[in-house]
Design a protein around this motif. Structure first.
Motif, mmCIF file in Angstrom:
data_model
loop_
_atom_site.group_PDB
_atom_site.id
_atom_site.type_symbol
_atom_site.label_atom_id
_atom_site.label_comp_id
_atom_site.label_asym_id
_atom_site.label_seq_id
_atom_site.Cartn_x
_atom_site.Cartn_y
_atom_site.Cartn_z
ATOM 1 N N SER A 35 73.163 50.023 31.092
ATOM 2 C CA SER A 35 71.835 50.327 30.602
ATOM 3 C C SER A 35 70.904 49.192 31.338
ATOM 4 O O SER A 35 70.856 48.166 30.627
ATOM 5 N N TRP A 36 70.135 49.107 32.271
ATOM 6 C CA TRP A 36 69.304 48.255 32.780
ATOM 7 C C TRP A 36 68.222 48.001 31.921
ATOM 8 O O TRP A 36 67.572 46.828 31.939
ATOM 9 N N ALA A 37 67.777 48.841 31.003
ATOM 10 C CA ALA A 37 66.792 48.814 29.974
ATOM 11 C C ALA A 37 66.908 48.165 28.755
ATOM 12 O O ALA A 37 66.124 47.407 28.236
ATOM 13 N N ALA A 38 68.152 47.859 28.326
ATOM 14 C CA ALA A 38 68.645 47.448 27.064
ATOM 15 C C ALA A 38 68.397 45.969 27.160
ATOM 16 O O ALA A 38 68.560 45.020 27.988
ATOM 17 N N SER A 39 67.697 45.425 25.881
ATOM 18 C CA SER A 39 67.278 43.872 25.767
ATOM 19 C C SER A 39 67.501 43.558 24.307
ATOM 20 O O SER A 39 67.363 44.698 23.554
ATOM 21 N N ALA A 40 67.354 42.298 24.144
ATOM 22 C CA ALA A 40 67.281 41.878 22.631
ATOM 23 C C ALA A 40 66.774 40.295 22.522
ATOM 24 O O ALA A 40 66.869 39.808 23.615
ATOM 25 N N GLU A 41 66.158 40.503 21.367
ATOM 26 C CA GLU A 41 65.534 38.983 21.405
ATOM 27 C C GLU A 41 65.537 38.555 19.841
ATOM 28 O O GLU A 41 65.825 39.510 18.904
ATOM 29 N N LEU A 42 65.498 37.329 19.705
ATOM 30 C CA LEU A 42 65.841 36.659 18.298
ATOM 31 C C LEU A 42 64.393 35.948 17.854
ATOM 32 O O LEU A 42 63.828 35.314 18.673
ATOM 33 N N ARG A 43 64.038 36.177 16.481
ATOM 34 C CA ARG A 43 62.638 35.548 16.219
ATOM 35 C C ARG A 43 62.805 35.298 14.760
ATOM 36 O O ARG A 43 63.550 35.961 13.980
ATOM 37 N N ALA A 44 61.982 34.173 14.384
ATOM 38 C CA ALA A 44 61.953 33.972 12.953
ATOM 39 C C ALA A 44 60.995 34.762 12.293
ATOM 40 O O ALA A 44 59.825 35.243 12.819
ATOM 41 N N ASN A 45 61.246 35.297 10.904
ATOM 42 C CA ASN A 45 60.320 36.076 10.481
ATOM 43 C C ASN A 45 59.149 35.338 9.823
ATOM 44 O O ASN A 45 58.246 35.808 9.145
ATOM 45 N N GLN A 46 59.203 34.174 9.372
ATOM 46 C CA GLN A 46 58.301 33.267 8.895
ATOM 47 C C GLN A 46 58.167 31.884 9.695
ATOM 48 O O GLN A 46 59.010 31.565 10.525
ATOM 49 N N SER A 47 57.070 31.372 9.424
ATOM 50 C CA SER A 47 56.584 30.117 10.281
ATOM 51 C C SER A 47 57.306 29.005 9.695
ATOM 52 O O SER A 47 57.530 28.876 8.392
ATOM 53 N N PRO A 48 57.611 27.614 10.526
ATOM 54 C CA PRO A 48 58.299 26.625 9.858
ATOM 55 C C PRO A 48 57.153 25.963 8.919
ATOM 56 O O PRO A 48 56.059 26.109 9.072
ATOM 57 N N PRO A 49 57.671 25.133 8.065
ATOM 58 C CA PRO A 49 58.996 24.446 8.108
ATOM 59 C C PRO A 49 59.829 25.202 7.307
ATOM 60 O O PRO A 49 59.545 25.877 6.674
ATOM 61 N N TYR A 50 61.159 24.705 7.638
ATOM 62 C CA TYR A 50 62.285 25.619 6.780
ATOM 63 C C TYR A 50 63.113 24.437 6.148
ATOM 64 O O TYR A 50 63.308 23.287 6.582
ATOM 65 N N TYR A 51 63.634 24.903 4.834
ATOM 66 C CA TYR A 51 64.161 23.778 4.113
ATOM 67 C C TYR A 51 65.530 24.100 3.791
ATOM 68 O O TYR A 51 66.075 25.366 3.752
ATOM 69 N N ALA A 52 66.220 23.221 3.305
ATOM 70 C CA ALA A 52 67.667 23.556 2.895
ATOM 71 C C ALA A 52 67.820 24.162 1.787
ATOM 72 O O ALA A 52 66.776 24.106 0.930
ATOM 73 N N ASN A 53 68.713 24.773 1.860
ATOM 74 C CA ASN A 53 69.021 25.952 0.455
ATOM 75 C C ASN A 53 67.902 27.082 0.340
ATOM 76 O O ASN A 53 68.019 27.586 -0.579
ATOM 77 N N VAL A 54 66.868 27.119 1.299
ATOM 78 C CA VAL A 54 66.050 28.290 1.383
ATOM 79 C C VAL A 54 66.321 28.969 2.482
ATOM 80 O O VAL A 54 66.247 28.677 3.514
ATOM 81 N N PRO A 55 66.553 30.256 2.163
ATOM 82 C CA PRO A 55 67.017 31.030 3.195
ATOM 83 C C PRO A 55 66.000 31.356 4.278
ATOM 84 O O PRO A 55 64.753 31.478 3.923
#
Lengths: 616, 269
Positions: A35-55
């Motif tokens: 499939s030449w049209a198949a594609s995927a991308e990864l993004r965060a659902n929230q903006s930084p900062p990110y913390y330890a023990n916080v998903p």
């Protein structure tokens, strides 16, 4: 004022805070097979900062795939931290476009994979690579690095995992509490608390159970689960705290020393507020705060082997009760007896199994089912049902059955016993070739005892239990053929005798016969001359009715008068003279009969009844 | 006279034909299937060598015969078949009950009588069974050897015979015929009295215990003491003295009485 403080904190904290840079990426170097049209991308659902023990919530969007089947996402587990797939949301949209009468149709299929990554400590963590596969179509998304910072420690909050004091034994059922302490005056500013309790994740070492808590009126999120929590106010030397408490039950499964990573809790604290359209106060700026429990070591002690009773089946706790009931107490040898064994206790009995009953039920007397018996737990008691068979007619009771457990308070094994159940066991009914032919001795015995002995009263019969010998079920003296005549079996050839119709007909016929006999007898008793006169009278009346000539009518009247008992002479003579004058007048024979004359003649005939004399 | 008699005879013959035709009006299509299945299962049971299979098939045959019984007029051969299947299935309670019902319909049905005697002999010797008939019972055996319907029908026929005799006697003035006609009239009277006695005799209902073991108690309560040291087995024949739901007071052949659950017995009716 609050705003000033918050603003000050914001600027100060912002300068001291670890700069957290999110790396996010759309890295698609996928290799597309078909499939030449198949594609995927990864993004965060929230903006930084990110913390330890916080998903950190990540979304991997894959498009260009077919609508079905759903593509499968696979990824490499991160070396540190925990990555979980929270769910998949397919998004399918169709559009139709008409330009200058030319219609074009398009369809977009998008799959969003929601991932949740939790880092255990600050630092840079790599997630991925990811692969989305649908049949032969495969798209890869390369690994990405996420920078995780640490959350500032909250000075006015605490999180505690509270365990009961004393030794902890394998199999013991322990209440565990997770408490979150917050200064009462800070509660209003806190939101989205999220706790992490590593103790709960030690699968294979501990097993946890949750019970309904009616008094729980609040909630606390621990990892991915929302637990019911109670909230109460507690006063300490440091001040007044609001305390959220989550209770669970813990059962250690393996002995040993375990270092338990401390529990932690992160929470958003509002530092800047604003008013919304409706005038309500909403946070416009928040900061993360973190509370951490102390590290601890749990020592789980194995149960002692010394002094372990044979009836021990792994129960640990206190206050067990064991009851046994049977569905029947009068049986023959070999008959099944259904036993219901009920286990009660203040502690968890849901996972308790039955001890080996062969210790209490000797193999010579009872046949006990082999294998484990599954019980049914109804929330308070656990019931086991089983069938045993008595093998010996000398058995007089089901002996007490034992149940043992390890008492954690007394640190010794305890045993309880059920009450014995009295049995009346009779010999089994045996059918064999010897039963077909009965010996003379047996016959005389049966005939002798069959006389008028009857069943003795309960009080007076002492030897009935032991003295009564049950007879063999011999059918040699019976006619065991079955009637196959369908006419008889379906009631079609039943005798008509006795039917209500038959009886009605018989009685009707009989009474009719009697009536006819009486009638004919009476007729035969009458004088034949009188009968002849009556017949003559009747015939002459008929002649009058049908007569066409006057001479015929006058003749009939004369004949009637001749046989009559009483005759009105004057009227007769007058009538006859009138008739004669008409008959003998010129052309009189041709003259028709007047109807009035006929009526007069019939009237005269009525007056002249035949004589009734002459009865025999 | 002859014409009248001929007319009456034709009327009588015609009504007999109508009554027979009415009796044959029952539909037998649905029961035929049950009957065929019962024959087949009974045959399979007799051919089976394993005890469990034999018992199961005899019970099945008993059930199928019972289905037929619910569809047709009660008759002795069918109840005897039910009893025989039950006896083969070692169900003494229902076997004795079925034979009793068969003999109630036709007291002269030999197979039912023979098997009933045999089934009674299989009961424990401590269980009392109804005794043999006495001398007077033998003398008046016709009273119990013919069912009530048949007695009433026979009485009607004797009445016709007497009426015929009286009719001839009246017509021909014959004293001898008249005197001879009193004989069928006497028979009619005797049969009629027998029927009336049986219909209004007030005999207590009879029953047979069908529950495997019925605990006989001294009163109508589960807490009352046991009347006998052993439970009453299935097949015990009893008279029902009183019924207080769910209890029934029974009397056995030896005169002993006790209270049992009413669901333990089936009436012989």
């Amino acid at each position: 004022m609050i705003f000033k403080v918050d603003q000050w904190w914001w600027t100060d904290a912002f300068s001291n805070k670890l700069s957290v840079v999110a790396v996010l990426l759309l890295i698609h170097t996928g290799w597309c097979n078909m499939s030449w049209a198949a594609s995927a991308e990864l993004r965060a659902n929230q903006s930084p900062p990110y913390y330890a023990n916080v998903p950190v919530e990540l979304v991997l969007s894959a498009e260009g795939f077919s609508e079905s089947p759903q593509p499968v996402l696979t990824f490499v587990d991160p070396k540190q931290g925990k990555m979980t797939l929270a769910g998949v949301s397919p998004n399918i949209s169709s559009s139709i476009q008409i330009i200058n009468g030319k219609m074009s149709r398009s369809k977009t299929v998008l799959f969003n994979y929601h991932l949740r990554f939790t880092a255990p400590k600050p630092g840079n963590f790599t997630v991925g690579p990811f692969t989305v596969t649908q049949g032969v179509t495969e798209v890869q998304v390369g690994a990405a690095t996420i920078e995780i910072g640490s959350i500032p420690q909250a000075g006015d909050q605490e999180i505690k995992v509270v365990l009961p004091e004393g030794n902890i034994y394998v199999g013991q059922r322990l209440p565990v509490k997770v408490e979150w302490w917050v200064k009462l005056d800070r509660v209003e500013n806190l939101m989205n608390p999220l706790a992490t309790v590593p103790l709960f994740d030690l699968d294979g070492v501990f097993q946890f159970y949750d019970q309904d808590n009616a008094s729980a009126d609040n909630q606390l999120t621990i990892a991915d689960h929302v637990f019911p929590a109670t909230v109460e106010k507690r006063n300490t030397q440091k001040g007044t705290y609001a305390v959220w408490t989550v209770e669970r039950l813990m059962v250690p499964l393996r002995p040993g020393n375990y270092n338990i990573t401390p529990a932690s809790l992160s929470v958003d604290e509002a530092v800047r507020w604003k008013r919304d359209f409706f005038g309500r106060r909403t946070p416009s700026q928040v900061r993360k705060l973190r509370a951490v429990d102390q590290e601890r070591v749990l020592t789980i002690i194995d149960l002692p082997i010394k002094g372990r009773p044979e009836s021990y089946s792994g129960a640990v706790g206190q206050g067990f009760a064991f009851e046994v009931s049977a569905d029947r107490s009068v049986v023959q040898v070999g008959d099944p007896i259904k036993l219901v064994l009920t286990l009660k206790g203040d502690v968890e009995v849901a996972n308790t199994s039955l001890p080996l009953l062969s210790n209490d039920l000797p193999a010579n007397d009872f046949r006990v089912p082999s294998g484990k018996i599954a019980g049914v737990y109804d929330g308070e008691t656990k019931q086991f049902e089983m069938s045993i068979r008595v093998l010996n007619e000398s058995v007089r009771e089901i002996p007490p059955l034992s149940f043992s457990w390890f008492d954690t308070k007394l640190q010794t094994y305890q045993t309880t016993q059920s009450r014995p159940i009295a049995l009346s066991v009779r010999p089994a009914k045996m059918v064999s070739a010897s039963d077909v032919i009965r010996s003379k001795g047996d016959e005389s015995e049966i005939n002798g005892s069959h006389s008028d002995v009857g069943i003795e009263d309960a009080k007076s019969s002492v030897n009935v239990d032991s003295g009564e010998k049950r007879k063999a079920f011999s059918l040699s003296g019976a006619d065991l053929s079955i009637n196959k005549d369908k006419g008889l079996l379906l009631g079609q050839q039943e005798s008509w005798l006795g039917g209500i119709v038959q009886q009605i007909i018989c009685y009707s016929f009989a009474f009719s016969l009697m009536a006819v006999a009486l009638f004919t007898r009476r007729r035969s008793d009458l004088d034949p001359e009188m009968l002849a006169r009556q017949k003559e009278h009747k015939d002459q009346r008929q002649r009058i009715k049908n007569g066409d000539t006057l001479s015929e009518i006058s003749d009939a009247v004369r004949r009637i008068a001749a046989g009559a008992a009483s005759v009105p002479r004057d009227e007769i003579d007058l009538f006859l003279s009138e008739c004669d004058s008409l008959v003998f007048a010129p052309g009189g024979e041709a003259v028709g009969v007047d109807e009035n004359l006929k009526k007069r003649a019939l009237s005269l005939a009525e007056k002249m009844t035949p004589t009734t004399t002459g009865v025999k | 006279m002859r014409k009248i008699l001929l007319t009456l005879l034709c009327f009588f013959y015609g009504f007999c034909e109508v009554s027979l035709a009415l009796d044959e009006g029952t539909s037998i299509d649905s029961t035929n299937e049950y009957l065929n299945a019962a024959f087949k299962v009974y045959g399979e049971a007799q051919a089976a060598t394993q005890r469990e299979i034999r018992m199961d098939k005899f019970r099945r045959a008993q059930h199928l015969f019972s289905n037929v019984e619910s569809e047709v007029e009660p008759n002795a051969p069918l109840w005897t078949n039910i009893g025989t299947a039950a006896l083969q299935a070692e169900d003494l309670g229902y076997a004795i009950l079925a034979y009793r019902k068969a003999l109630l319909i036709n007291p002269n049905y030999d197979q039912a009588r023979q098997n009933l005697i045999h089934a009674r002999a299989l009961l424990p010797s401590t269980v009392p069974t109804p005794g043999d008939d006495g001398v007077l019972d033998s003398f008046f055996s016709w009273h119990s050897s013919m069912k009530v319907d048949s007695q009433a029908g026979l009485a009607a026929l004797f009445f016709v015979l007497a009426a015929l005799g009286f009719a001839f006697a009246i017509h021909w003035r014959s004293g001898m015929i008249r005197n001879l006609s009193f004989f069928p009239l006497l028979l009619w009277g005797g049969l009629l009295i027998s029927v009336l006695i049986q219909l209004t005799g007030g005999n207590r209902p009879q029953g047979v215990l069908v529950a495997n073991e019925s605990i006989a108690r001294a009163a109508d309560s589960v807490n009352s003491p046991m009347r006998f040291s052993q439970p009453l087995p299935a097949g015990t024949e009893v008279e029902i003295l009183d019924v207080r739901d769910p209890w029934a007071k029974i009397s056995m052949a030896n005169g002993r009485d006790a209270w049992i659950f009413a669901s333990s017995y089936e009436l012989v009716e």
